[in-house]
Design an enzyme around this catalytic site. Structure first.
Site, PDB file in Angstrom:
ATOM      1  N   LEU A   1      -4.699  18.831   0.351  1.00  0.00           N
ATOM      2  CA  LEU A   1      -3.688  19.061  -0.563  1.00  0.00           C
ATOM      3  C   LEU A   1      -4.149  18.257  -2.048  1.00  0.00           C
ATOM      4  O   LEU A   1      -4.406  18.998  -3.205  1.00  0.00           O
ATOM      5  CB  LEU A   1      -2.439  18.303  -0.256  1.00  0.00           C
ATOM      6  CG  LEU A   1      -1.481  18.440  -1.310  1.00  0.00           C
ATOM      7  CD1 LEU A   1      -0.836  19.880  -1.721  1.00  0.00           C
ATOM      8  CD2 LEU A   1       0.103  17.556  -1.082  1.00  0.00           C
TER       9      LEU A   1
ATOM     10  N   PRO B   1      -9.006  16.607  -7.381  1.00  0.00           N
ATOM     11  CA  PRO B   1      -9.419  15.612  -8.434  1.00  0.00           C
ATOM     12  C   PRO B   1      -8.625  15.396  -9.731  1.00  0.00           C
ATOM     13  O   PRO B   1      -8.355  14.422 -10.175  1.00  0.00           O
ATOM     14  CB  PRO B   1     -10.812  16.158  -9.061  1.00  0.00           C
ATOM     15  CG  PRO B   1     -11.524  16.860  -7.721  1.00  0.00           C
ATOM     16  CD  PRO B   1     -10.328  17.486  -7.178  1.00  0.00           C
TER      17      PRO B   1
ATOM     18  N   PHE C   1     -10.312  12.944  -1.496  1.00  0.00           N
ATOM     19  CA  PHE C   1      -9.722  11.852  -0.865  1.00  0.00           C
ATOM     20  C   PHE C   1      -9.229  12.360   0.634  1.00  0.00           C
ATOM     21  O   PHE C   1      -8.027  12.036   0.942  1.00  0.00           O
ATOM     22  CB  PHE C   1      -8.634  11.192  -1.543  1.00  0.00           C
ATOM     23  CG  PHE C   1      -8.788  10.595  -2.742  1.00  0.00           C
ATOM     24  CD1 PHE C   1      -9.981   9.924  -2.907  1.00  0.00           C
ATOM     25  CD2 PHE C   1      -8.087  11.119  -3.734  1.00  0.00           C
ATOM     26  CE1 PHE C   1     -10.391   9.434  -4.323  1.00  0.00           C
ATOM     27  CE2 PHE C   1      -8.316  10.508  -5.407  1.00  0.00           C
ATOM     28  CZ  PHE C   1      -9.396   9.631  -5.336  1.00  0.00           C
TER      29      PHE C   1
ATOM     30  N   SER D   1      -8.931  12.479   4.296  1.00  0.00           N
ATOM     31  CA  SER D   1      -9.272  11.835   5.576  1.00  0.00           C
ATOM     32  C   SER D   1      -9.890  12.779   6.768  1.00  0.00           C
ATOM     33  O   SER D   1      -9.370  13.795   7.174  1.00  0.00           O
ATOM     34  CB  SER D   1      -7.908  11.324   6.144  1.00  0.00           C
ATOM     35  OG  SER D   1      -7.356  10.153   5.186  1.00  0.00           O
TER      36      SER D   1
ATOM     37  N   ARG E   1       5.326  10.829   5.745  1.00  0.00           N
ATOM     38  CA  ARG E   1       5.889   9.654   5.031  1.00  0.00           C
ATOM     39  C   ARG E   1       6.385   8.684   6.120  1.00  0.00           C
ATOM     40  O   ARG E   1       6.325   7.457   6.127  1.00  0.00           O
ATOM     41  CB  ARG E   1       6.823   9.882   3.887  1.00  0.00           C
ATOM     42  CG  ARG E   1       5.815  10.428   2.745  1.00  0.00           C
ATOM     43  CD  ARG E   1       7.012  11.062   1.628  1.00  0.00           C
ATOM     44  NE  ARG E   1       6.388  11.793   0.638  1.00  0.00           N
ATOM     45  CZ  ARG E   1       6.536  12.763  -0.037  1.00  0.00           C
ATOM     46  NH1 ARG E   1       7.878  13.306   0.112  1.00  0.00           N
ATOM     47  NH2 ARG E   1       5.828  13.354  -1.080  1.00  0.00           N
TER      48      ARG E   1
ATOM     49  N   ARG F   1      -2.428 -24.334  14.466  1.00  0.00           N
ATOM     50  CA  ARG F   1      -3.238 -24.928  13.246  1.00  0.00           C
ATOM     51  C   ARG F   1      -2.253 -26.464  13.035  1.00  0.00           C
ATOM     52  O   ARG F   1      -1.030 -26.367  12.790  1.00  0.00           O
ATOM     53  CB  ARG F   1      -3.054 -24.035  12.123  1.00  0.00           C
ATOM     54  CG  ARG F   1      -3.809 -24.663  10.887  1.00  0.00           C
ATOM     55  CD  ARG F   1      -5.053 -25.096  10.872  1.00  0.00           C
ATOM     56  NE  ARG F   1      -5.690 -25.451   9.681  1.00  0.00           N
ATOM     57  CZ  ARG F   1      -6.833 -25.785   9.249  1.00  0.00           C
ATOM     58  NH1 ARG F   1      -7.491 -26.472  10.363  1.00  0.00           N
ATOM     59  NH2 ARG F   1      -7.313 -26.118   8.082  1.00  0.00           N
TER      60      ARG F   1
ATOM     61  N   GLN G   1      -1.952 -15.289   3.483  1.00  0.00           N
ATOM     62  CA  GLN G   1      -1.850 -16.728   2.758  1.00  0.00           C
ATOM     63  C   GLN G   1      -1.649 -17.714   3.717  1.00  0.00           C
ATOM     64  O   GLN G   1      -2.059 -18.708   3.738  1.00  0.00           O
ATOM     65  CB  GLN G   1      -0.821 -16.290   1.780  1.00  0.00           C
ATOM     66  CG  GLN G   1      -0.585 -17.640   0.892  1.00  0.00           C
ATOM     67  CD  GLN G   1      -1.861 -17.942  -0.279  1.00  0.00           C
ATOM     68  OE1 GLN G   1      -2.374 -16.943  -0.459  1.00  0.00           O
ATOM     69  NE2 GLN G   1      -1.782 -19.000  -0.791  1.00  0.00           N
TER      70      GLN G   1
ATOM     71  N   GLU H   1       0.285  10.148   0.724  1.00  0.00           N
ATOM     72  CA  GLU H   1       1.613  10.731   1.065  1.00  0.00           C
ATOM     73  C   GLU H   1       2.571  10.786  -0.093  1.00  0.00           C
ATOM     74  O   GLU H   1       3.937  10.722   0.156  1.00  0.00           O
ATOM     75  CB  GLU H   1       2.118  10.185   2.486  1.00  0.00           C
ATOM     76  CG  GLU H   1       1.075  10.194   3.544  1.00  0.00           C
ATOM     77  CD  GLU H   1       0.894  11.438   4.181  1.00  0.00           C
ATOM     78  OE1 GLU H   1       0.836  12.433   3.466  1.00  0.00           O
ATOM     79  OE2 GLU H   1       0.587  11.542   5.184  1.00  0.00           O
TER      80      GLU H   1
ATOM     81  N   ASN I   1       4.242   5.402  -4.175  1.00  0.00           N
ATOM     82  CA  ASN I   1       5.533   4.906  -4.363  1.00  0.00           C
ATOM     83  C   ASN I   1       6.444   5.054  -5.329  1.00  0.00           C
ATOM     84  O   ASN I   1       7.510   5.078  -5.413  1.00  0.00           O
ATOM     85  CB  ASN I   1       5.628   3.488  -3.797  1.00  0.00           C
ATOM     86  CG  ASN I   1       5.272   3.535  -2.151  1.00  0.00           C
ATOM     87  OD1 ASN I   1       5.200   4.404  -1.721  1.00  0.00           O
ATOM     88  ND2 ASN I   1       5.348   2.074  -1.636  1.00  0.00           N
TER      89      ASN I   1
END
EC number: 1.3.8.5
Length: 415
Positions: A160, A163, A191, A193, A277, A302, A371, A398, A401
């Site tokens: 779909l 560029p 792009f 896949s 989605r 840890r 983190q 997809e 956002n």
């Protein structure tokens, strides 16, 4: 097919009902806690989920780092997944699909994504392509294309984006001009896949005038003269699936390969993306679920300042926030999946909400998990960094956002 596969695979692994198998390497283990992903599912769905978790643990998780670092497209493993029915999860059974619901599909993709988010995301795109042909193709097309897609003897890519047209898909320029019993395609897609490796390309192209009503859907098969591919893109994540441009230069495709009628392509694309989605949001859930478990285990092992990190209340609160966001996102995705299955009027808005919320929140969960691993989280020996990299793109594809926010606001304003 999937149910028999569940029984067969479950028996081979010696699965115990009601639990998830242990995978020490990546920290997946049986859960009876507040983040248990089987909560609210019926017994059949739990069985599907258990098979998917087992497959992810046995076949995907031990290999995901190698697939990522060597940029390997794991054809053999995906074909093993297809033997369990994961190649056509929501394709009808008469053409080899599993005939499951959107909720079943979400549950399966979430479980698979704990093993390798990148590979599962490609499997979800492949499933979307098969569904488009199954839902909008004629009987000849369904029986020609769907069976080898459901077994993953052949792989599919969705074409779909271009560029110059990403979010504004209705402005796509790839043309398909009819000459006799063929369309002559010219243009390029970006792009994509699976491009270069896939055998079937579901292409949205312009057969008429400007705007959405001029778009049609055509299946282009690999090896067709005039079909070529760009260089393999180097990506932050999603490295187990190749991404290339798909190029059409006087590419002659039989009119018989058109899915649906002329001008129906944009509708097909939009219908496909609503499900896509949900699928991508489900992959984000899997990455976040795995990251929460990895973080929980890291905090217990840890030690700093003479005590396990799990004793630190600040980190306890962070883990609680991660778990809460995960469960909230999962509930939103599953609610949207049911709405889409039932073809409710609010399905488009709910799918957009689910994709927006789940991909944002799940990336934040994965990032927070990194983190909390400290310096270890930044090492490629630790899986958490791969979940971060593989889930980041879900906020873009997809429909970005930002576009999801537009769709949601339009739905609200039109009420």
């Amino acid at each position: 097919m999937l149910w028999s596969g569940c029984r067969r695979f479950g028996a081979r692994l010696g699965c115990l009902p009601g639990g998830l198998r242990v995978l020490v390497q990546t920290g997946h283990r049986s859960l009876t806690s507040c983040i248990d992903p089987s909560m609210g599912l019926n017994e059949e769905q739990k069985e599907f989920q258990k098979v998917a978790f087992d497959f992810a643990a046995r076949e995907m998780a031990p290999n995901m780092a190698e697939w990522d670092q060597k940029e390997l497209f794991p054809v053999d493993v995906m074909r093993k997944a297809a033997q369990l029915g994961f190649g056509g999860v929501y394709v009808q059974t008469d053409v080899g699909g599993s005939g499951l619901s959107r909720l079943d599909t979400s549950v399966i993709f979430e479980a698979l994504a704990t093993g390798c988010t990148s590979t599962t995301a490609y499997i979800s795109i492949h499933n979307m392509c098969a569904w488009m042909i199954d839902s909008f193709g004629n009987e000849e097309q369904r029986h020609k294309f769907c069976p080898p897609l459901c077994t993953m003897e052949k792989f599919a890519s969705y074409c779909l984006t271009e560029p110059e047209s990403g979010s504004d898909a209705a402005s796509l320029l790839t043309s398909a001009k009819k000459q006799g019993d063929h369309y002559i395609l010219n243009g390029s897609k970006a792009f994509i896949s699976g491009a270069g490796e896939s055998d079937v390309y579901v292409v949205m192209c312009r057969t008429g005038g400007p705007g959405p009503k001029g778009i049609s859907c055509i299946v282009v098969e690999k090896g067709t003269p005039g079909l070529s591919f760009g260089k393999k893109e180097k990506k932050v994540g999603w490295n187990s699936q190749p991404t290339r441009a798909v190029i059409f230069e006087d590419c002659a495709v039989p009119v018989a390969n058109r899915i649906g009628s002329e001008g129906q392509g944009f509708l097909i694309a939009v219908r496909g993306l609503n499900g896509g989605r949900i699928n991508i949001a489900s992959c984000s859930l899997g990455a976040a679920h795995a990251s929460v478990i990895l973080t929980r285990d890291h905090l217990n092992v840890r030690k700093q300042f003479g005590e396990p990190l799990a004793s630190n209340q600040y980190l306890q609160f962070k883990l609680a926030d991660m778990a809460t966001r995960l469960v909230a996102a999962r509930l939103m995705v599953r609610n949207a999946a049911v709405a889409l299955q039932e073809e409710r009027k609010d399905a488009v808005a709910l799918c957009s909400m689910a994709k927006l919320f789940a991909t944002d929140e799940c990336f934040a969960i994965c990032n927070q998990a990194l983190q909390m691993h400290g310096g270890y989280g930044y090492l490629k020996d630790y899986a958490v960094q791969q979940y971060v990299r593989d889930s980041r793109v879900h906020q873009i594809l997809e429909g970005s956002n930002e576009v999801m926010r537009i769709l949601i606001s339009r739905s609200l304003l039109q009420e």
